[in-house]
Write a protein that holds these residues in place. Sequence first.
Motif, PDB file in Angstrom:
ATOM      1  N   ARG A  73      -9.123   3.166   2.006  1.00 56.94           N
ATOM      2  CA  ARG A  73      -8.747   1.826   2.308  1.00 56.94           C
ATOM      3  C   ARG A  73      -7.741   1.679   3.514  1.00 56.94           C
ATOM      4  NH1 ARG A  73      -9.169   0.785  -3.202  1.00 56.94           N
ATOM      5  NH2 ARG A  73      -6.996   1.315  -3.547  1.00 56.94           N
ATOM      6  N   HIS A  74      -6.945   2.903   3.336  1.00 60.59           N
ATOM      7  CA  HIS A  74      -6.088   2.880   4.595  1.00 60.59           C
ATOM      8  C   HIS A  74      -6.591   3.293   5.697  1.00 60.59           C
ATOM      9  CE1 HIS A  74      -1.892   3.363   6.016  1.00 60.59           C
ATOM     10  NE2 HIS A  74      -2.337   4.549   6.452  1.00 60.59           N
ATOM     11  N   GLU A  99      -7.557   4.731  -2.392  1.00 61.55           N
ATOM     12  CA  GLU A  99      -6.470   4.384  -1.423  1.00 61.55           C
ATOM     13  C   GLU A  99      -6.242   4.806   0.020  1.00 61.55           C
ATOM     14  OE1 GLU A  99      -3.490   1.654  -1.081  1.00 61.55           O
ATOM     15  OE2 GLU A  99      -4.489   2.083  -2.974  1.00 61.55           O
ATOM     16  N   ASP A 100      -6.567   6.138   0.224  1.00 62.47           N
ATOM     17  CA  ASP A 100      -6.752   6.767   1.469  1.00 62.47           C
ATOM     18  C   ASP A 100      -7.666   6.314   2.306  1.00 62.47           C
ATOM     19  OD1 ASP A 100      -4.560   8.315   0.889  1.00 62.47           O
ATOM     20  OD2 ASP A 100      -5.926  10.104   0.334  1.00 62.47           O
ATOM     21  N   ASN A 113       2.187   1.792  -3.396  1.00 58.86           N
ATOM     22  CA  ASN A 113       1.123   2.119  -4.221  1.00 58.86           C
ATOM     23  C   ASN A 113       0.859   3.646  -4.167  1.00 58.86           C
ATOM     24  OD1 ASN A 113      -0.697   2.069  -6.394  1.00 58.86           O
ATOM     25  ND2 ASN A 113      -2.419   1.160  -4.964  1.00 58.86           N
ATOM     26  N   MET A 114       0.967   3.874  -2.900  1.00 61.08           N
ATOM     27  CA  MET A 114       0.588   5.668  -2.702  1.00 61.08           C
ATOM     28  C   MET A 114       1.674   6.270  -3.179  1.00 61.08           C
ATOM     29  SD  MET A 114      -1.157   5.212   1.142  1.00 61.08           S
ATOM     30  CE  MET A 114      -1.336   6.807   1.430  1.00 61.08           C
ATOM     31  N   GLU A 165      -8.210   7.773  -7.555  1.00 60.58           N
ATOM     32  CA  GLU A 165      -7.413   6.554  -6.957  1.00 60.58           C
ATOM     33  C   GLU A 165      -6.747   6.734  -5.608  1.00 60.58           C
ATOM     34  OE1 GLU A 165      -4.621   4.107  -9.359  1.00 60.58           O
ATOM     35  OE2 GLU A 165      -5.567   5.266 -11.231  1.00 60.58           O
ATOM     36  N   GLN A 166      -6.290   7.987  -5.496  1.00 58.66           N
ATOM     37  CA  GLN A 166      -5.624   8.463  -4.298  1.00 58.66           C
ATOM     38  C   GLN A 166      -6.867   8.474  -3.259  1.00 58.66           C
ATOM     39  OE1 GLN A 166      -2.098   9.277  -3.783  1.00 58.66           O
ATOM     40  NE2 GLN A 166      -2.958   9.245  -1.583  1.00 58.66           N
ATOM     41  N   ASP A 199       0.744  -1.102  -0.083  1.00 59.59           N
ATOM     42  CA  ASP A 199       0.056  -0.035  -0.030  1.00 59.59           C
ATOM     43  C   ASP A 199       0.803   1.153  -0.086  1.00 59.59           C
ATOM     44  OD1 ASP A 199      -2.373  -1.245  -0.058  1.00 59.59           O
ATOM     45  OD2 ASP A 199      -2.496  -1.329   2.052  1.00 59.59           O
TER      46      ASP A 199
END
Length: 69
Positions: free
Chosen positions: A58-59, A55-56, A6-7, A51-52, A3
């Motif tokens: 999910r994190h 991702e944020d 990816n970030m 996408e960011q 992760d």
Amino acid sequence: MNDNNNMASLKGHMQFVQDKLASISSKGEMSFADRIMFNNMDSYLSDLKAEQRAEDTRHSQAFIRQGSS
């Protein structure tokens, strides 16, 4: 760990696109090709930002789940 990679990759892509957009827009008068490139890069930047955000989210959800365990 994946992760984080990816970030970092997303942030790198976003910075590259933002730099290209700044370069194109700083020319002043844009040609037809410049406008097409600008619009495509701007659209791509919007996709990267989405996408960011995903991702944020999910994190954040993973962090919340760890805290409640």
